[in-house]
Motif scaffolding. Sequence first.
Motif, short mmCIF file in Angstrom:
data_model
loop_
_atom_site.label_atom_id
_atom_site.label_comp_id
_atom_site.label_asym_id
_atom_site.label_seq_id
_atom_site.Cartn_x
_atom_site.Cartn_y
_atom_site.Cartn_z
N GLY A 83 0.80 -1.20 0.00
CA GLY A 83 0.00 0.00 0.00
C GLY A 83 0.84 1.26 0.00
N VAL A 84 0.20 2.35 0.36
CA VAL A 84 0.86 3.66 0.36
C VAL A 84 0.51 4.42 1.64
CG1 VAL A 84 1.01 3.87 -2.14
CG2 VAL A 84 -1.08 4.60 -0.97
N ALA A 85 1.36 5.35 2.02
CA ALA A 85 1.14 6.11 3.25
C ALA A 85 1.51 7.58 3.04
CB ALA A 85 2.00 5.53 4.39
N THR A 86 0.79 8.45 3.73
CA THR A 86 1.09 9.88 3.74
C THR A 86 0.94 10.39 5.16
OG1 THR A 86 0.43 12.04 2.86
CG2 THR A 86 -1.31 10.44 3.13
N ALA A 96 3.93 13.96 0.38
CA ALA A 96 4.00 13.01 -0.73
C ALA A 96 3.98 11.61 -0.11
CB ALA A 96 5.28 13.24 -1.53
N PRO A 97 3.50 10.61 -0.84
CA PRO A 97 3.37 9.28 -0.25
C PRO A 97 4.62 8.42 -0.37
CG PRO A 97 2.39 9.28 -2.41
CD PRO A 97 2.87 10.69 -2.17
N VAL A 98 4.71 7.44 0.50
CA VAL A 98 5.72 6.40 0.40
C VAL A 98 5.00 5.06 0.23
CG1 VAL A 98 7.44 7.60 1.80
CG2 VAL A 98 5.80 6.07 2.91
N CYS A 99 5.73 4.07 -0.25
CA CYS A 99 5.16 2.74 -0.44
C CYS A 99 5.52 1.86 0.76
CB CYS A 99 5.69 2.11 -1.72
SG CYS A 99 5.25 3.04 -3.20
N VAL A 100 4.55 1.11 1.23
CA VAL A 100 4.75 0.25 2.39
C VAL A 100 4.19 -1.14 2.10
CG1 VAL A 100 4.62 2.18 4.02
CG2 VAL A 100 2.53 0.95 3.41
N GLN A 101 4.51 -2.07 2.98
CA GLN A 101 3.95 -3.41 2.88
C GLN A 101 3.60 -3.91 4.28
OE1 GLN A 101 7.02 -5.20 0.60
NE2 GLN A 101 8.51 -5.28 2.28
N ASP A 191 9.58 -0.02 -4.45
CA ASP A 191 8.46 0.68 -5.08
C ASP A 191 8.55 2.19 -4.87
OD1 ASP A 191 7.52 -1.68 -6.00
OD2 ASP A 191 5.71 -1.76 -4.77
N THR A 192 9.07 2.60 -3.71
CA THR A 192 9.26 4.04 -3.48
C THR A 192 10.29 4.59 -4.45
OG1 THR A 192 8.68 3.80 -1.14
CG2 THR A 192 9.88 5.79 -1.77
N ARG A 193 11.34 3.82 -4.70
CA ARG A 193 12.37 4.22 -5.67
C ARG A 193 11.77 4.29 -7.08
NH1 ARG A 193 15.35 0.00 -5.55
NH2 ARG A 193 16.41 0.58 -3.64
N ALA A 194 10.90 3.33 -7.39
CA ALA A 194 10.26 3.33 -8.72
C ALA A 194 9.39 4.57 -8.90
CB ALA A 194 9.42 2.06 -8.89
N LEU A 195 8.70 4.98 -7.83
CA LEU A 195 7.81 6.14 -7.91
C LEU A 195 8.59 7.44 -8.09
CD1 LEU A 195 4.98 7.39 -7.68
CD2 LEU A 195 5.27 7.38 -5.19
N ASP A 199 16.61 6.93 -4.90
CA ASP A 199 16.46 6.64 -3.46
C ASP A 199 16.28 7.93 -2.68
OD1 ASP A 199 16.68 3.76 -3.25
OD2 ASP A 199 18.77 3.98 -3.87
N ILE A 200 15.18 8.01 -1.95
CA ILE A 200 14.91 9.16 -1.09
C ILE A 200 14.46 8.63 0.27
CG2 ILE A 200 13.56 11.28 -0.80
CD1 ILE A 200 13.07 11.28 -3.80
N GLY A 201 15.00 9.19 1.34
CA GLY A 201 14.66 8.73 2.67
C GLY A 201 13.19 8.91 2.99
N PHE A 202 12.63 7.95 3.72
CA PHE A 202 11.21 8.04 4.10
C PHE A 202 10.95 9.27 4.95
CE2 PHE A 202 8.73 3.92 3.47
CZ PHE A 202 9.43 3.60 2.32
N ASP A 203 11.91 9.62 5.81
CA ASP A 203 11.71 10.78 6.66
C ASP A 203 11.63 12.07 5.85
OD1 ASP A 203 14.35 10.52 5.90
OD2 ASP A 203 15.17 11.18 7.83
N GLN A 204 12.40 12.13 4.77
CA GLN A 204 12.36 13.31 3.91
C GLN A 204 11.01 13.42 3.19
OE1 GLN A 204 15.66 13.73 1.19
NE2 GLN A 204 14.54 15.13 -0.16
N ILE A 205 10.51 12.28 2.72
CA ILE A 205 9.24 12.30 1.99
C ILE A 205 8.08 12.60 2.93
CG2 ILE A 205 7.64 10.95 0.58
CD1 ILE A 205 10.06 9.32 -0.37
N LEU A 206 7.98 11.84 4.02
CA LEU A 206 6.85 12.00 4.94
C LEU A 206 6.94 13.30 5.73
CD1 LEU A 206 6.43 8.36 6.30
CD2 LEU A 206 5.14 9.51 4.50
N GLY A 207 8.12 13.90 5.78
CA GLY A 207 8.29 15.18 6.47
C GLY A 207 7.91 16.37 5.61
N GLY A 208 7.46 16.10 4.37
CA GLY A 208 7.01 17.17 3.49
C GLY A 208 8.11 17.86 2.71
#
Length: 233
Positions: A83-86, A96-101, A191-195, A199-208
């Motif tokens: 799935g995805v998370a924001t 922006a969302p990240v991909c999770v499982q 999947d996050t890399r594909a999107l 490679d971008i850190g989850f903290d950077q993405i979820l931190g806006g």
Amino acid sequence: MLKKISVALCGLAMIAGSLSAQAEGDKSKVAERLTAAGQVISEIMATPDKAIPGGILAGASCVVVIPSYKKGAFVVGAQYGQGVATCRTPSGKWSAPVCVQLAGGSFGFQIGGQATDLVLVAMNQQGLQDMLKNKFKLGADAAAAAGPVGRNAQAGTDWKLNAEFLSYSRSKGLFAGINLDGTVLSQNQDDTRALYGTDIGFDQILGGKQVTPVEARPFVRTVAKYFVAARNK
């Protein structure tokens, strides 16, 4: 010699083309998942009397949507979904969302199978911090509770005081809280890399700190439509 070089270059070109096509294919799958996740939220919230209560919408720190979570069993149960998370950023907007499982298992004498849509709502800063980890287990590393449903739902105080995540499931039109203790939520870095193409850190993405890709904007807008609107009421 020139022939060998030419053959080598052709081979490299074919490999590069194959990798590019695979990357586009992976990104297409993630885009489909984002679309499905947005539809899950819209369909759940279309019936307010049976949807996520406004108080929870207003207080949410993060939202995780896993469309068509697979659960099957034959003596030993197995569960897996992507799935995805924001997350809500300090400015109040959604990231922006990240991909999770989500994966887990259960033991018991059971036979059957089903596909279920899942929604996880992080209710406080600890839940947000859990989202930034590589992986964590619901019920062990992060307290979770089945979420209340309905416009006038009167939830107990346990989740308000202790639950970092509220969990919901939807199967065959029925939407209700669900116990997901023992399942593991982890980052899907491939999947996050594909999107994002890198490679971008989850903290950077979820931190806006990352611009939302075009493919993800409808999903983020759908979350904002319900969760931000509830906070402003």
